[in-house]
Design a protein around this motif. Structure first.
Motif, PDB file in Angstrom:
ATOM      1  N   THR A  90       5.934  13.470  -4.614  1.00  0.00           N
ATOM      2  CA  THR A  90       4.955  14.549  -5.342  1.00  0.00           C
ATOM      3  C   THR A  90       5.683  14.610  -6.780  1.00  0.00           C
ATOM      4  N   PRO A 133       7.003  12.742   1.008  1.00  0.00           N
ATOM      5  CA  PRO A 133       6.599  13.977  -0.047  1.00  0.00           C
ATOM      6  C   PRO A 133       7.477  14.226  -1.127  1.00  0.00           C
ATOM      7  N   GLU A 134       8.686  13.541  -1.167  1.00  0.00           N
ATOM      8  CA  GLU A 134       9.418  13.677  -2.380  1.00  0.00           C
ATOM      9  C   GLU A 134       9.108  12.817  -3.682  1.00  0.00           C
ATOM     10  N   LEU A 138      -4.237  13.382  -3.611  1.00  0.00           N
ATOM     11  CA  LEU A 138      -3.532  14.222  -2.464  1.00  0.00           C
ATOM     12  C   LEU A 138      -3.728  13.103  -1.166  1.00  0.00           C
ATOM     13  N   ARG A 157       7.887  10.198 -13.923  1.00  0.00           N
ATOM     14  CA  ARG A 157       7.612  11.224 -13.292  1.00  0.00           C
ATOM     15  C   ARG A 157       8.188  12.501 -13.377  1.00  0.00           C
ATOM     16  N   GLN A 215      -1.606  13.676 -11.482  1.00  0.00           N
ATOM     17  CA  GLN A 215      -1.014  14.248 -10.403  1.00  0.00           C
ATOM     18  C   GLN A 215      -1.000  13.528  -9.001  1.00  0.00           C
ATOM     19  N   VAL A 216       0.170  13.152  -8.464  1.00  0.00           N
ATOM     20  CA  VAL A 216       0.417  12.521  -6.999  1.00  0.00           C
ATOM     21  C   VAL A 216       0.738  13.653  -5.962  1.00  0.00           C
ATOM     22  N   THR A 217       0.215  13.878  -4.923  1.00  0.00           N
ATOM     23  CA  THR A 217       0.624  15.080  -4.079  1.00  0.00           C
ATOM     24  C   THR A 217       0.643  14.411  -2.768  1.00  0.00           C
ATOM     25  N   VAL A 218       1.968  14.520  -2.031  1.00  0.00           N
ATOM     26  CA  VAL A 218       2.120  13.775  -0.910  1.00  0.00           C
ATOM     27  C   VAL A 218       2.279  14.993   0.417  1.00  0.00           C
ATOM     28  N   SER A 219       1.651  15.101   1.017  1.00  0.00           N
ATOM     29  CA  SER A 219       1.770  16.030   2.214  1.00  0.00           C
ATOM     30  C   SER A 219       2.662  15.438   3.316  1.00  0.00           C
ATOM     31  N   ALA A 226       8.605  15.924 -11.106  1.00  0.00           N
ATOM     32  CA  ALA A 226       8.145  16.893 -10.159  1.00  0.00           C
ATOM     33  C   ALA A 226       8.542  18.482 -10.411  1.00  0.00           C
TER      34      ALA A 226
END
Length: 120
Positions: free
Chosen positions: A91, A88-89, A11, A38, A115-119, A40
């Motif tokens: 993610t 964020p896109e 994250l 990837r 998992q890659v999560t971009v806030s 989403a």
């Protein structure tokens, strides 16, 4: 059997960087392209990047070109994806792949994903 194990997901905040790694093992081939896809939530799996056996040819999706860099170390049977200026896109679950005969867009083997999560 071929095994692909990804690592490095996590994250992060928008604008930050991550580096994914993928180690290949098992009955590998003399030469093969490696790549990253990837997926989403709610979307189809998409091509991200690939690299030829020699590393001399690399290919990127338009959405990541200029921000992501793919590289490989054949001595370690490992491929990397350096991801900068994350959005964020970006993610998604990122999958490492091996393409025995192509340029990386038609994989024969897949990893389990990271998992890659971009806030924002």
């Amino acid at each position: 059997q071929v095994q692909l194990v990804e690592s490095g997901g996590g994250l992060v905040q928008a604008g930050e960087s991550l580096r994914l790694s993928c180690a290949a093992s098992g009955r590998l081939f003399s030469t093969f392209a490696m790549g990253w896809f990837r997926q989403a939530p709610g979307k189809e799996c998409e091509f991200v990047a690939s690299i030829s056996w020699s590393g001399g040819n690399t290919y990127y999706a338009g959405s990541v070109k200029g921000r992501f860099t793919i590289s490989r170390d054949n001595a370690k049977n490992t491929v990397y994806l350096q991801m900068n200026s994350l959005k964020p896109e970006d993610t998604a679950v990122y999958y490492c792949t091996i393409d025995r005969a192509g340029r990386g867009r038609t994989p024969d083997y897949w990893g389990q994903g990271t998992q890659v999560t971009v806030s924002s």
